[in-house]
Design a protein around this motif. Sequence first.
Motif, short mmCIF file in Angstrom:
data_model
loop_
_atom_site.label_atom_id
_atom_site.label_comp_id
_atom_site.label_asym_id
_atom_site.label_seq_id
_atom_site.Cartn_x
_atom_site.Cartn_y
_atom_site.Cartn_z
N GLN B 84 -55.62 26.53 -21.97
CA GLN B 84 -56.86 26.94 -21.59
C GLN B 84 -56.65 28.45 -21.35
N GLY B 85 -57.18 29.29 -21.48
CA GLY B 85 -57.03 30.98 -20.92
C GLY B 85 -57.47 31.68 -21.91
N ARG B 86 -56.94 33.00 -21.81
CA ARG B 86 -56.74 34.51 -22.77
C ARG B 86 -55.18 33.69 -23.74
N THR B 87 -55.89 33.08 -24.64
CA THR B 87 -54.94 32.71 -25.09
C THR B 87 -53.92 33.27 -27.07
N ILE B 88 -53.98 34.23 -26.14
CA ILE B 88 -53.53 35.05 -27.61
C ILE B 88 -52.52 36.05 -27.40
N PHE B 89 -51.57 36.86 -28.04
CA PHE B 89 -50.66 37.36 -27.54
C PHE B 89 -51.13 39.36 -27.63
N PRO B 90 -52.02 39.83 -26.84
CA PRO B 90 -52.33 40.78 -26.96
C PRO B 90 -51.78 41.98 -27.54
N SER B 91 -50.87 42.50 -27.22
CA SER B 91 -49.79 43.75 -27.92
C SER B 91 -49.27 43.46 -29.67
N LEU B 92 -49.66 41.97 -29.88
CA LEU B 92 -49.27 41.92 -31.05
C LEU B 92 -50.19 42.21 -31.98
N THR B 93 -50.37 42.22 -33.57
CA THR B 93 -51.26 42.25 -34.42
C THR B 93 -52.27 41.07 -34.49
N VAL B 94 -52.94 41.11 -35.62
CA VAL B 94 -53.80 39.76 -35.62
C VAL B 94 -52.17 38.94 -36.37
N ASP B 95 -51.87 39.68 -37.04
CA ASP B 95 -51.42 39.28 -38.52
C ASP B 95 -49.50 38.54 -37.31
N ASP B 99 -47.91 34.80 -37.01
CA ASP B 99 -45.84 34.75 -37.07
C ASP B 99 -45.99 33.76 -36.09
N MET B 100 -46.19 34.48 -34.99
CA MET B 100 -45.90 33.65 -34.00
C MET B 100 -46.33 32.04 -34.21
N GLY B 101 -47.78 31.97 -34.71
CA GLY B 101 -47.80 30.40 -34.39
C GLY B 101 -47.19 29.42 -35.36
N ALA B 102 -46.42 30.15 -36.08
CA ALA B 102 -45.76 29.67 -37.10
C ALA B 102 -44.32 29.92 -36.55
N TYR B 103 -43.97 30.04 -35.59
CA TYR B 103 -42.42 30.40 -34.93
C TYR B 103 -41.42 29.34 -35.10
N LYS B 126 -58.57 38.48 -41.06
CA LYS B 126 -57.51 39.03 -41.95
C LYS B 126 -58.41 40.12 -42.89
N GLU B 127 -60.17 41.28 -41.98
CA GLU B 127 -60.22 42.49 -42.12
C GLU B 127 -59.26 43.17 -40.98
N ARG B 128 -59.12 42.49 -39.71
CA ARG B 128 -58.41 43.10 -38.69
C ARG B 128 -56.98 42.89 -38.72
N ARG B 129 -56.12 42.11 -39.41
CA ARG B 129 -54.86 41.76 -39.46
C ARG B 129 -54.15 43.01 -38.73
N ASP B 130 -54.28 44.28 -39.05
CA ASP B 130 -52.91 44.80 -38.70
C ASP B 130 -53.47 45.53 -37.73
N GLN B 131 -54.83 45.24 -37.13
CA GLN B 131 -55.34 45.29 -35.24
C GLN B 131 -54.67 44.69 -34.22
N MET B 143 -61.09 32.79 -32.93
CA MET B 143 -61.13 31.82 -34.05
C MET B 143 -59.65 32.47 -34.13
N LEU B 144 -58.86 33.65 -33.81
CA LEU B 144 -57.51 33.83 -33.73
C LEU B 144 -56.13 33.03 -33.49
N ALA B 145 -57.01 32.22 -31.73
CA ALA B 145 -55.61 30.87 -30.88
C ALA B 145 -56.50 29.98 -31.85
N ILE B 146 -57.18 29.37 -32.85
CA ILE B 146 -57.38 28.63 -33.97
C ILE B 146 -56.39 28.57 -34.55
N GLY B 147 -57.07 29.94 -34.96
CA GLY B 147 -55.76 29.89 -36.79
C GLY B 147 -53.97 29.53 -36.23
#
Lengths: 304, 235
Positions: B84-95, B99-103, B126-131, B143-147
């Motif tokens: 639950q909650g903000r479940t991304i690593f905000p300072s990491l890029t999309v890509d 990677d962390m999902g595949a740690y 994909k369009e935003r992979r390096d953002q 979507m990123l969290a699900i991905g």
Amino acid sequence: MDILPQLLINGLISGSTIALIAVGLSLIFGVLKFMNFAHGEIAMLGAYFYYYFFITLGWPVLPSMAITVALCAFVGFLFNRFIFWPLRKESQWTLLIVSVGVGMLIKNSVQLVASGSTRTYSQANEPSVVHHFFGDALIITSNQILIIVSAFVLMLGLFFFLKYSKLGKSIRALSDNMSLAGVVGIDIRRSVDWIFVLSSAIAGFAGILIAYEESLTPNMGQHLSILAFVAVILGGLGSIPGALVGGLLIGLLQDVGTGLTIGGYSIPSSYKSLIAFSVLILFLLFRPRGLFGISLEEDKSQKE
Amino acid sequence: MLIISHLTASYGGPTIIKDVALEINEKEIVTLIGPNGAGKSTVLRSIFGITQLNKNSSIRFFDQELTGLSTQEIVQLGITYDPQGRTIFPSLTVDENLDMGAYLLIDSNLVRERKDYVYKEFPRLKERRDQKSKTLSGGEQQMLAIGRCLMLSPKLLLLDEPSIGLAPKIIAEVFEKLVQIRDSGVSILMVEQNATQALKISDRAYVLELGENRLTGTGHELLKNPEVKKLYLGA
Ligand SMILES: Nc1ncnc2c1ncn2[C@@H]1O[C@H](COP(=O)(O)OP(=O)(O)O)[C@@H](O)[C@H]1O
Ligand SMILES: [Mg+2]
């Protein structure tokens, strides 16, 4: 103005060593969210270990450096495993006070063993080769060149490590969101161990570099912790490049600030710390988020 | 594939959920609804081993008992979890988030393959992979969290309120994606506040109240259930 190049070089030398300590402080803050005031003491330990192997035992340079760095890394690992990690859920203020205590422990141990006297490498060592540039406007020794080069190589290496390696990425992920890092399967305890090992190794190496320039006293660690703290605030909490830039800036400001005579006025070099603290206070007042980061108040990142 | 029985869990203090039973079959979306504080998130955390379980609790995944396993072991078995909650690593890029999902994946070819798959499913990522991921919109972050959870090609996906804070149109998009994921063979257990929309895409659902099972049925049955209507669907 003739002396400006010289001041810049001197500032770069002290600044690059402060930067190396600051980056470790920033990495540790990133995961355990406290300012580790024992971190500068690791650099002091590095300087003394190196003195022991290189001067007292007369080992060659590289083996002396290698064992010094390894010992510092091990000390950092032990302090994490037995003190900081078990206390990780406590408030950041508890951890900060504990780190000050740990720092005193390290300092007093060194005082006890090395009997508190001042030492210099040059006492036992022939002076290194001196290079002159622009006539005599810039005098720099081979040692100083090596210090700057090795500090920058190390910073660059660290940058690439954090950016591209798997462990580096997981360390950044851990600073971002520790509970999420656990959920994707990152071994948090092991990663925090690595952060202490890495930061302490770098601080130990910085200690060696510093001791080539300054005399050794058991008090130097405290001073370095504070300068590194100022560098981290200046660069912005949570920003690794910020810590590096902050460290370099502090070094430069101190040396240039106390070296220049403007309109007959100058600041005596014994007031170097005054410059660092003035910068700290000015930043806390007017730009608490530092150059690149967030402020202590804005840091809402949750502990685990 | 997952059978939970007699699940009683706490956070070291009072018992939060009591004797909960739950079952998820292959290729199913199962939704857990219930009032705030009912213990829905605690059920998901218990599956991931981050609560304290009572001895009788059993969580079986195929033939494997999950209680007592480490997070790493559970992930390796094929269960991934979006808390639950903000479940991304905000300072990491999309890509880097992927990677962390595949740690826990060692084979870098496999990581690349999985990433290609996730980027194919979520072209906007994909369009935003390096953002940096904190620059994404709320929907894109979800979507990123699900991905990220799909990076290990899991058999079971645990999602805690995937629709929270999103606009209705975006919620529909997210849920549509979940249906696609289910159809590709991944089971989903999700917790939702947004009961109407969630029940519409759910094969089955459970209602949890005060830490105990209250009701269960297919998504459509519960949508029509007068009690559920009154309490959760605002009817
Ligand atoms: N980490 C925690 N430590 C202690 N109590 C918790 C913790 N997380 C949740 N709780 C308590 O457990 C109960 C159920 O919480 P939760 O499972 O988050 O409910 P839900 O997801 O249904 O809203 C609440 O009363 C909450 O206060
Ligand atoms: Mg919840």
